[in-house]
Write an enzyme that holds these catalytic residues in place. Structure first.
Site, PDB file in Angstrom:
ATOM      1  N   GLY A 188     -17.789 -27.232 -53.513  1.00 56.44           N
ATOM      2  CA  GLY A 188     -19.496 -28.017 -52.526  1.00 56.44           C
ATOM      3  C   GLY A 188     -20.101 -29.057 -53.632  1.00 56.44           C
ATOM      4  N   GLN A 202     -22.086 -22.922 -39.704  1.00 51.87           N
ATOM      5  CA  GLN A 202     -22.306 -21.779 -40.409  1.00 51.87           C
ATOM      6  C   GLN A 202     -23.926 -20.763 -40.206  1.00 51.87           C
ATOM      7  OE1 GLN A 202     -24.333 -20.902 -44.350  1.00 51.87           O
ATOM      8  NE2 GLN A 202     -22.040 -19.304 -44.682  1.00 51.87           N
ATOM      9  N   ASN A 243     -30.864 -14.592 -55.573  1.00 49.20           N
ATOM     10  CA  ASN A 243     -31.927 -13.884 -54.329  1.00 49.20           C
ATOM     11  C   ASN A 243     -32.334 -12.566 -55.053  1.00 49.20           C
ATOM     12  OD1 ASN A 243     -32.834 -16.401 -53.118  1.00 49.20           O
ATOM     13  ND2 ASN A 243     -30.869 -15.910 -51.812  1.00 49.20           N
ATOM     14  N   HIS A 274     -22.433 -15.964 -42.312  1.00 50.04           N
ATOM     15  CA  HIS A 274     -22.714 -15.966 -43.385  1.00 50.04           C
ATOM     16  C   HIS A 274     -23.337 -14.410 -44.344  1.00 50.04           C
ATOM     17  CE1 HIS A 274     -24.886 -17.064 -46.894  1.00 50.04           C
ATOM     18  NE2 HIS A 274     -25.415 -18.330 -47.119  1.00 50.04           N
ATOM     19  N   ARG A 290     -18.508 -14.979 -45.082  1.00 50.59           N
ATOM     20  CA  ARG A 290     -18.396 -15.672 -46.290  1.00 50.59           C
ATOM     21  C   ARG A 290     -19.109 -14.202 -46.681  1.00 50.59           C
ATOM     22  NH1 ARG A 290     -21.595 -20.488 -49.854  1.00 50.59           N
ATOM     23  NH2 ARG A 290     -19.424 -20.935 -50.457  1.00 50.59           N
ATOM     24  N   TYR A 309     -29.251 -13.111 -48.382  1.00 56.59           N
ATOM     25  CA  TYR A 309     -29.257 -13.714 -47.235  1.00 56.59           C
ATOM     26  C   TYR A 309     -29.404 -12.334 -46.517  1.00 56.59           C
ATOM     27  CZ  TYR A 309     -29.599 -18.047 -49.177  1.00 56.59           C
ATOM     28  OH  TYR A 309     -30.391 -19.323 -49.729  1.00 56.59           O
ATOM     29  N   THR A 354     -26.574 -26.271 -48.160  1.00 51.62           N
ATOM     30  CA  THR A 354     -27.734 -27.154 -47.472  1.00 51.62           C
ATOM     31  C   THR A 354     -28.124 -27.879 -47.738  1.00 51.62           C
ATOM     32  OG1 THR A 354     -28.657 -24.551 -47.067  1.00 51.62           O
ATOM     33  CG2 THR A 354     -30.127 -26.097 -47.887  1.00 51.62           C
ATOM     34  N   ASN A 392     -25.211 -14.426 -51.014  1.00 55.86           N
ATOM     35  CA  ASN A 392     -26.349 -14.913 -51.229  1.00 55.86           C
ATOM     36  C   ASN A 392     -27.300 -14.725 -51.254  1.00 55.86           C
ATOM     37  OD1 ASN A 392     -23.795 -16.705 -52.265  1.00 55.86           O
ATOM     38  ND2 ASN A 392     -24.854 -18.261 -50.957  1.00 55.86           N
TER      39      ASN A 392
HETATM   40  C1  8OZ Z   1     -28.971 -23.716 -51.659  1.00 54.35           C
HETATM   41  C2  8OZ Z   1     -30.263 -24.052 -51.259  1.00 54.35           C
HETATM   42  C3  8OZ Z   1     -30.790 -23.378 -49.698  1.00 54.35           C
HETATM   43  C4  8OZ Z   1     -29.739 -22.457 -49.553  1.00 54.35           C
HETATM   44  C5  8OZ Z   1     -27.344 -20.691 -49.809  1.00 54.35           C
HETATM   45  C6  8OZ Z   1     -27.031 -21.497 -47.725  1.00 54.35           C
HETATM   46  O1  8OZ Z   1     -26.891 -20.281 -51.578  1.00 54.35           O
HETATM   47  C7  8OZ Z   1     -27.914 -20.742 -49.380  1.00 54.35           C
HETATM   48  C8  8OZ Z   1     -28.616 -22.101 -50.019  1.00 54.35           C
HETATM   49  C9  8OZ Z   1     -28.625 -22.474 -51.270  1.00 54.35           C
HETATM   50  O2  8OZ Z   1     -26.129 -19.706 -49.314  1.00 54.35           O
END
Ligand code: 8OZ
Length: 357
Positions: free
Chosen positions: A315, A98, A233, A173, A225, A178, A26, A176
């Site tokens: 990354g 993604q 998060n 995705h 992923r 989400y 990102t 992380n």
């Molecule tokens: C860092 C900042 C904003 C989004 C992720 C899409 O962690 C992100 C993300 C990472 O997968």
């Protein structure tokens, strides 16, 4: 010593020249949420990667949680992305898009004052990254059972747009913290319907999304992923090892392009993550395995040498080194990434990192 990183690999239908993958990153440089010419330059500069995985791209406005991130659901987005896929292909590169829905990792500011959605009405600890700066996360609204097919349809539409935009494949995705990850874990998913509770139920949404995306692309051009050890998060699970081994076993027979696993990061370990061994996932998943998580060249060679993974994604090294493949080949010094320009801004810290030649 022969380099494993520099050896070719077939991923899905694609014969790739090396196992050095550009991780999804990102960068928040799409002010209107449509990919820009500057983004095309950035990806083109990195086209010698075996495979580029694009930055996370929102499948719907409901799925948005960060400013200036790109979208992939309408014709304008497709037109922007087409410039990027064309630029990468002109340099003989390959690029997957993604697909992203942030779920509760958002803020009412992105949704005309309405609440973000999640499997359950549980607020993550932490702050949302909004146009007005960092703001506390709110308690999200739990999705109604009858809303779930609509989100699966949004994934499918976005997958179709990505196909139209000329990508070589898509990555779902599921990592992380989400939306998909929120469904996977019992720390964020306390549903009592068909999408919560048992392993089968918590995996259901991700597997439905995967099936819908496969319908568009064919399994061999779809990657997933996951971050089994992740705490980012505010992710938590009562038994992540058993659950993610189960999930890897469910994904294994689908013959996907790859499974992409984010290793435990320092922050996860600091947050008390249960570190899930690559070996357990390797055993559960028979297809191509990509790993990432702060690898340097030596550790990446080692994980390939030991047969624990098939390719490695980088990354931060890719932020700073557009010609990472060539630098690894020559054992050349690497540019240092500058954290202050990771997110947002312009060409500075984005397209101005030098290549060797
Ligand atoms: C860092 C900042 C904003 C989004 C992720 C899409 O962690 C992100 C993300 C990472 O997968």
């Amino acid at each position: 010593m022969t380099s494993h990183l520099q050896s070719p690999i077939k991923i899905g239908p694609y014969q790739l020249p090396n196992r050095i993958i550009m991780a999804p990153l990102t960068r928040m440089r799409a002010p209107e949420n449509t990919p820009t010419d500057l983004m095309a330059t950035y990806y083109e500069q990195r086209a010698s990667a075996g495979l580029i995985i694009s930055e996370a791209s929102s499948i719907s406005t409901q799925g948005v949680g960060y400013p200036a991130t790109p979208y992939i659901f309408n014709a304008a987005h497709v037109a922007g992305w087409k410039k990027i896929t064309a630029a990468v292909h002109a340099k003989n590169g390959h690029i997957f898009l993604q697909l992203w829905h942030v779920g509760r990792v958002s803020h009412p500011d992105f949704h005309n004052g309405e609440l973000p959605v999640a499997p359950s009405a549980i607020a993550p600890k932490g702050k949302a990254f909004t146009a007005k700066g960092l703001q506390d996360f709110v308690t999200p609204r739990a999705l109604e059972l009858d809303e779930i097919p609509g989100i699966v349809a949004d994934y499918k539409n976005a997958a179709r747009q990505a196909l139209e935009a000329g990508f070589d494949g898509v990555e779902i995705h599921g990592a992380n913290g989400y939306l998909l990850d929120q469904f996977l874990r019992d720390g964020s998913n306390t549903r009592t319907d068909a999408y919560g509770g048992s392993y089968e139920n918590r995996a259901r949404f991700l597997l439905e999304v995967t099936a819908a995306v496969i319908d568009v692309w064919g399994a061999e051009r779809v990657g997933i992923r996951l971050s089994p050890s992740g705490t980012f998060n505010d992710m938590a699970d009562s038994n992540p090892e058993a659950f993610f081994v189960y999930l890897a076993e469910q994904l294994s027979p689908l013959n996907l392009a790859y499974l992409h696993v984010v290793d435990a990061l320092e922050g996860d370990i600091r947050h008390g993550a249960k570190v899930i061994s690559l070996a357990a996932l390797r055993k559960a998943y028979e297809g191509t395995l990509i790993v990432c998580g702060g690898y340097d060249q030596a550790r990446a060679e080692q994980v390939l040498e030991q047969g624990q993974a098939d390719a490695v994604a980088f990354g931060q090294l890719y932020i700073a080194n557009p010609d990472l493949v060539e630098r690894f080949k020559l054992n050349a010094p690497l540019n240092k990434p500058h954290a202050a320009t990771f997110y947002g801004g312009d060409a500075k810290g984005y397209t101005d990192y030098p290549s060797l030649t």
